[in-house]
Design a protein around this motif. Structure first.
Motif, PDB file in Angstrom:
ATOM      1  N   TYR A 149      14.804  19.822   1.586  1.00  0.00           N
ATOM      2  CA  TYR A 149      15.192  19.533   2.960  1.00  0.00           C
ATOM      3  C   TYR A 149      14.765  20.647   3.950  1.00  0.00           C
ATOM      4  N   LEU A 150      14.615  21.871   3.437  1.00  0.00           N
ATOM      5  CA  LEU A 150      14.442  23.024   4.319  1.00  0.00           C
ATOM      6  C   LEU A 150      13.200  22.945   5.214  1.00  0.00           C
ATOM      7  N   PRO A 151      12.040  22.427   4.775  1.00  0.00           N
ATOM      8  CA  PRO A 151      10.887  22.357   5.702  1.00  0.00           C
ATOM      9  C   PRO A 151      11.131  21.458   6.911  1.00  0.00           C
ATOM     10  N   ARG A 152      12.122  20.589   6.841  1.00  0.00           N
ATOM     11  CA  ARG A 152      12.397  19.687   7.960  1.00  0.00           C
ATOM     12  C   ARG A 152      13.317  20.327   9.008  1.00  0.00           C
ATOM     13  N   PHE A 153      13.831  21.517   8.711  1.00  0.00           N
ATOM     14  CA  PHE A 153      14.809  22.159   9.580  1.00  0.00           C
ATOM     15  C   PHE A 153      14.131  22.945  10.706  1.00  0.00           C
ATOM     16  N   ILE A 154      14.712  22.854  11.887  1.00  0.00           N
ATOM     17  CA  ILE A 154      14.360  23.723  13.016  1.00  0.00           C
ATOM     18  C   ILE A 154      15.659  24.340  13.514  1.00  0.00           C
ATOM     19  N   PHE A 155      15.711  25.671  13.534  1.00  0.00           N
ATOM     20  CA  PHE A 155      16.943  26.372  13.916  1.00  0.00           C
ATOM     21  C   PHE A 155      16.882  26.740  15.389  1.00  0.00           C
ATOM     22  N   VAL A 160      10.890  30.112   8.157  1.00  0.00           N
ATOM     23  CA  VAL A 160      11.894  29.549   9.054  1.00  0.00           C
ATOM     24  C   VAL A 160      11.232  29.172  10.378  1.00  0.00           C
ATOM     25  N   THR A 161      11.458  27.928  10.808  1.00  0.00           N
ATOM     26  CA  THR A 161      10.978  27.467  12.116  1.00  0.00           C
ATOM     27  C   THR A 161      12.133  27.540  13.099  1.00  0.00           C
ATOM     28  N   SER A 162      11.862  28.092  14.290  1.00  0.00           N
ATOM     29  CA  SER A 162      12.952  28.276  15.257  1.00  0.00           C
ATOM     30  C   SER A 162      12.544  27.737  16.621  1.00  0.00           C
ATOM     31  N   LEU A 163      13.553  27.482  17.451  1.00  0.00           N
ATOM     32  CA  LEU A 163      13.351  26.966  18.798  1.00  0.00           C
ATOM     33  C   LEU A 163      14.338  27.669  19.721  1.00  0.00           C
ATOM     34  N   ASP A 164      13.797  28.355  20.729  1.00  0.00           N
ATOM     35  CA  ASP A 164      14.659  29.096  21.657  1.00  0.00           C
ATOM     36  C   ASP A 164      15.269  28.163  22.694  1.00  0.00           C
ATOM     37  N   LYS A 165      16.548  28.346  22.923  1.00  0.00           N
ATOM     38  CA  LYS A 165      17.222  27.641  24.016  1.00  0.00           C
ATOM     39  C   LYS A 165      17.063  28.455  25.300  1.00  0.00           C
ATOM     40  N   ARG A 225      10.381  16.715  21.816  1.00  0.00           N
ATOM     41  CA  ARG A 225       9.760  15.469  21.343  1.00  0.00           C
ATOM     42  C   ARG A 225       8.565  15.747  20.439  1.00  0.00           C
ATOM     43  N   GLU A 226       7.773  16.764  20.803  1.00  0.00           N
ATOM     44  CA  GLU A 226       6.609  17.093  19.969  1.00  0.00           C
ATOM     45  C   GLU A 226       7.040  17.526  18.577  1.00  0.00           C
ATOM     46  N   MET A 227       8.107  18.288  18.493  1.00  0.00           N
ATOM     47  CA  MET A 227       8.574  18.751  17.179  1.00  0.00           C
ATOM     48  C   MET A 227       9.068  17.596  16.319  1.00  0.00           C
TER      49      MET A 227
END
Length: 555
Positions: free
Chosen positions: A501-507, A526-531, A539-541
């Motif tokens: 499951y971990l490759p599908r996660f974005i933190f 780890v893939t991350s996304l800044d708020k 949407r792209e992710m």
């Protein structure tokens, strides 16, 4: 008769002189000091013209003073010019009958000389004081060495104290920046969470209003456009808040020392935006920016240097006359170096001030307004990056500071426009959103819900239970910092239970303000996304499948 009496007197005087001289010889032969007797020779006018040696004892000191002295010779014949220079002193003693003491130096030896009157001449005694003089000279030399060593030690202590104070100031500055970083990260996290659903919802509202305005009659559409403009202004304001928080976090990271490729233009624009409150009421900003290669350095520390130069430039210009003053920013390539120049039309510096501006603690600002460490620290930062900080200034005309850094890339990489692809409807995905902030989950569902199946949960434990029961989510957005179970803890638990499951996660993060969070996000897996994030990015992710991720055809 008188002549006979004069001859008789001269005979008596000669007898007396002979008697005194014999007594002197007997006395001086046992005297360890040198002794010489000279008789004055006068002309017909009774003026002394020379002296004749009539006695010299044979001690060691006399051999040094006048080796091979012959009694009966005259002073002008028998002694060196240095001794002949004492003729005036000898005449003075004879005429005044007052003794004279002095010191005489011969090669490698010193004598204390006493010249006394004796009959119609003088006695000169020489006392060898070489040992005493040498001891005194050695004592003075030792004192001078001690004083010189003490002065050198004091200078070294002052220098080291200055270096220590400068280091302490740097530590204080780093401490302030660290505190500022912690504050900016903590406050940024609290700001970025609500800012995320503000910007996201504004985007959704603007999209829907834009579509609606196409369906309404012109009068209603016109009123709707005014509402759209108001929301667009609100979106720009929110975007400005996001930029400020991001820049504060970037500046606060200036205590970090890691290096990498740095976009000079971006660093300069960032610093300018931070310095504008100091500049806008003092000068106009003129940009002469060429496209330049990247440099190897630290973006936040370079930003700190440029911010310091910009604020200094602003403070060199009086307030209230911005139309007649300018701060010019330029970038250019010189050989294998990139030059960033900050030029102002301020008061400039004298040659004396210019020679000292990189001295720690030297400042021309009033007490309390400057530490005198900004430029020395800036120069050290640039030197650590392999560059140099140059300055030119003219009193009354302004100053120019140039940051010179080595080029990282020798050739510019051409910007290739992405190929135009015909827009197709995105594939429908199953998306799970995990965030303990309900408004963020609601906003993300609004952004994604038209094209995708979206499920929102508000705790890590609830998500863990759901994922264990349902392995079919294509993309999972998980907040990093949650109350019951952090995103990091959920990641660790899934690594044990369901690693696929971990490759599908974005933190998602509003700011990593703990060491553990920073280390976790630094992990390459780890893939991350800044708020706050842009809806288009969200949407792209979703539409872009992760490596090994699921798609609609795999369910």
């Amino acid at each position: 008769m008188s002549t006979l009496m004069q001859e008789e007197d001269d005979g008596h005087q000669g007898l007396g002189r002979a008697t005194l001289l014999r007594a002197l010889v007997e006395l001086e032969q046992i005297n360890p000091d040198g002794c010489v007797v000279l008789r004055a020779i006068r002309d017909q006018n009774r003026v002394i013209t020379d002296f004749e040696f009539i006695f010299s004892n044979d001690v060691e000191s006399m051999k040094l003073v006048q080796p091979g002295l012959v009694v009966g010779r005259r002073l002008s014949e028998a002694v060196p010019p240095a001794m002949n220079g004492r003729f005036a002193i000898f005449c003075q003693v004879v005429e005044t009958r007052q003794p004279v003491k002095s010191e005489v130096y011969y090669p490698h030896c010193w004598f204390r000389s006493t010249v006394m009157p004796f009959l119609d001449g003088i006695i000169v005694r020489f006392q060898d004081v070489t040992a005493l003089v040498r001891d005194e000279l050695e004592r003075k030399a030792r004192l001078e060495r001690e004083q010189s060593s003490r002065q050198e030690a004091e200078a070294l202590v002052r220098n080291q104290a200055g270096q220590l104070q400068a280091a302490q100031e740097k530590l204080v500055q780093s401490g302030k920046l660290m505190v500022a970083g912690q504050l900016a990260t903590g406050v940024g996290h609290e700001i970025n969470n609500p800012l995320s659903f503000v910007t996201g919802n504004l985007h959704v509202a603007l999209e829907q209003l834009g579509a609606l305005s196409q369906e309404l009659p012109p009068p209603s559409a016109e009123r709707l456009r005014e509402l759209t403009h108001a929301l667009e202004d609100a979106r720009k304001g929110a975007e400005r808040i996001r930029t400020i928080v991001k820049e504060l976090r970037t500046l606060a990271r200036s205590s970090e020392t890691h290096t990498g490729p740095v976009d000079v233009g971006a660093a300069l624009e960032f610093s300018l935006s931070m310095a504008m409150p100091h500049i806008r009421h003092r000068a106009q900003v003129v940009r002469r920016l060429e496209r330049v290669p990247r440099v190897l350095g630290n973006e936040s520390r370079l930003g700190q240097v440029l911010l310091n130069l910009l604020i200094n430039a602003a403070q060199a210009i009086p307030e209230g006359d911005a139309t007649h003053h300018a701060i010019t920013l330029s970038t250019r390539v010189e050989g294998s170096q990139v030059v960033i120049e900050v030029r102002d039309t301020g008061k400039g510096m004298s040659a004396e001030v210019l020679a000292r501006i990189f001295e720690p603690f030297f400042t021309t600002k009033p007490p309390g307004e400057g530490t005198g460490l900004g430029l020395p620290i800036s120069r050290d930062i640039i030197r650590e990056m392999g560059g140099e900080l140059r300055v030119q200034s003219e009193l009354g005309r302004g100053s120019s500071f140039q940051v010179v850094l080595p080029v990282l890339d020798e050739t510019m990489t051409p910007v290739v426009a992405p190929p135009v692809v015909k827009q197709q409807a995105p594939p429908r995905r199953r998306v799970l959103i995990i965030d303990d902030e309900p408004s963020i989950g609601s906003m993300m569902k609004r952004v994604l819900g038209r094209n995708h199946e979206v499920k929102v949960v508000h705790s890590g434990r609830e998500a863990l239970a759901l994922l264990s029961a349902d392995p079919g989510f294509d993309r999972v957005f998980c907040d990093l910092m949650m109350g019951d179970m952090t995103g990091m803890d959920l990641h660790a638990e899934l690594a044990r239970r369901q690693p696929d499951y971990l490759p599908r996660f974005i933190f998602m993060t509003g700011g990593a303000f703990t060491d553990r969070a920073r280390a976790f996000l630094a992990d390459a897996s780890v893939t991350s996304l800044d708020k706050p994030f842009e809806p288009v990015t969200l949407r792209e992710m979703v539409e872009r499948l992760p490596p090994g991720g699921k798609g609609p055809d795999s369910r």
